[in-house]
Design a protein around this motif. Sequence first.
Motif, PDB file in Angstrom:
ATOM      1  N   SER A   1      -7.623  -2.541   3.364  1.00  0.00           N
ATOM      2  CA  SER A   1      -8.261  -1.856   2.712  1.00  0.00           C
ATOM      3  C   SER A   1      -9.159  -1.443   4.067  1.00  0.00           C
ATOM      4  CB  SER A   1      -8.987  -2.711   1.784  1.00  0.00           C
ATOM      5  OG  SER A   1      -8.557  -3.042   0.861  1.00  0.00           O
ATOM      6  N   ASP A   2     -10.483  -1.951   4.677  1.00  0.00           N
ATOM      7  CA  ASP A   2     -11.067  -1.710   5.603  1.00  0.00           C
ATOM      8  C   ASP A   2     -10.800  -0.325   6.336  1.00  0.00           C
ATOM      9  OD1 ASP A   2     -12.772  -3.368   4.594  1.00  0.00           O
ATOM     10  OD2 ASP A   2     -12.912  -5.172   6.186  1.00  0.00           O
TER      11      ASP A   2
ATOM     12  N   ALA B   1     -10.114   6.939   6.230  1.00  0.00           N
ATOM     13  CA  ALA B   1      -9.998   8.713   5.238  1.00  0.00           C
ATOM     14  C   ALA B   1     -11.249   9.157   5.714  1.00  0.00           C
ATOM     15  CB  ALA B   1     -10.143   7.145   4.082  1.00  0.00           C
ATOM     16  N   LYS B   2     -12.294   8.399   5.704  1.00  0.00           N
ATOM     17  CA  LYS B   2     -13.772   8.580   6.036  1.00  0.00           C
ATOM     18  C   LYS B   2     -13.664   9.921   7.070  1.00  0.00           C
ATOM     19  CE  LYS B   2     -18.531   7.050   7.230  1.00  0.00           C
ATOM     20  NZ  LYS B   2     -19.466   5.965   6.711  1.00  0.00           N
TER      21      LYS B   2
ATOM     22  N   GLU C   1      -2.969   9.455   0.265  1.00  0.00           N
ATOM     23  CA  GLU C   1      -4.159  10.356   1.069  1.00  0.00           C
ATOM     24  C   GLU C   1      -4.365  10.691   1.884  1.00  0.00           C
ATOM     25  OE1 GLU C   1      -6.784  11.063  -0.835  1.00  0.00           O
ATOM     26  OE2 GLU C   1      -6.005  10.232  -2.484  1.00  0.00           O
TER      27      GLU C   1
ATOM     28  N   SER D   1     -10.080   2.384   5.112  1.00  0.00           N
ATOM     29  CA  SER D   1     -11.278   3.336   4.285  1.00  0.00           C
ATOM     30  C   SER D   1     -12.009   4.348   5.739  1.00  0.00           C
ATOM     31  CB  SER D   1     -12.016   2.511   4.046  1.00  0.00           C
ATOM     32  OG  SER D   1     -11.931   2.223   2.248  1.00  0.00           O
TER      33      SER D   1
ATOM     34  N   ALA E   1      -9.578  10.101   1.049  1.00  0.00           N
ATOM     35  CA  ALA E   1     -10.315   8.862   0.105  1.00  0.00           C
ATOM     36  C   ALA E   1      -8.930   7.957   0.640  1.00  0.00           C
ATOM     37  CB  ALA E   1     -10.629   9.131  -0.865  1.00  0.00           C
ATOM     38  N   ALA E   2      -9.734   6.513   0.657  1.00  0.00           N
ATOM     39  CA  ALA E   2      -8.168   5.643   0.649  1.00  0.00           C
ATOM     40  C   ALA E   2      -8.142   4.595  -0.530  1.00  0.00           C
ATOM     41  CB  ALA E   2      -9.080   4.203   1.784  1.00  0.00           C
TER      42      ALA E   2
ATOM     43  N   TYR F   1       0.590  -1.174  -0.277  1.00  0.00           N
ATOM     44  CA  TYR F   1       0.211  -0.134   0.386  1.00  0.00           C
ATOM     45  C   TYR F   1       1.201   1.163  -0.153  1.00  0.00           C
ATOM     46  CZ  TYR F   1      -3.545  -3.020   1.533  1.00  0.00           C
ATOM     47  OH  TYR F   1      -4.973  -3.917   1.120  1.00  0.00           O
TER      48      TYR F   1
END
Length: 117
Positions: free
Chosen positions: A103-104, A110-111, A50, A107, A116-117, A37
């Motif tokens: 990923s989870d 980012a939220k 990000e 995200s 944004a992820a 990543y």
Amino acid sequence: MEIKNAVITSAKFDTERGLSAWLMLDYGGSGQGFGGYLLYAPSGWKAHAEPGSFCGHFVWRCLEIAGVDDWSKLTGRTIRVRADSGKVHAIGHIVQDKWFDPSDEFSAIAKATGGAA
């Protein structure tokens, strides 16, 4: 998707496409990498990480899942993985029900930070 045990054979950082970290995993006869990543990209690079502390989060969670307090101690630790033939989606503590799915979790960061992820 399959859950299986793995031994971390190496832990490394690279700067091929910006800063990324990798755990190389051995399943006993085959292996796979976890990571890649984009954790940081210096200004001026084409790719940009990000907003949010993805780098620190990734490093912390890998250490936490493996049960160590130093990146150099990851090698040789046994973990669980949730993977398919193309990707390791999550790593887990070998005996506790603790999982890290970048990923989870990225995200969610980012939220929370408006990125944004």
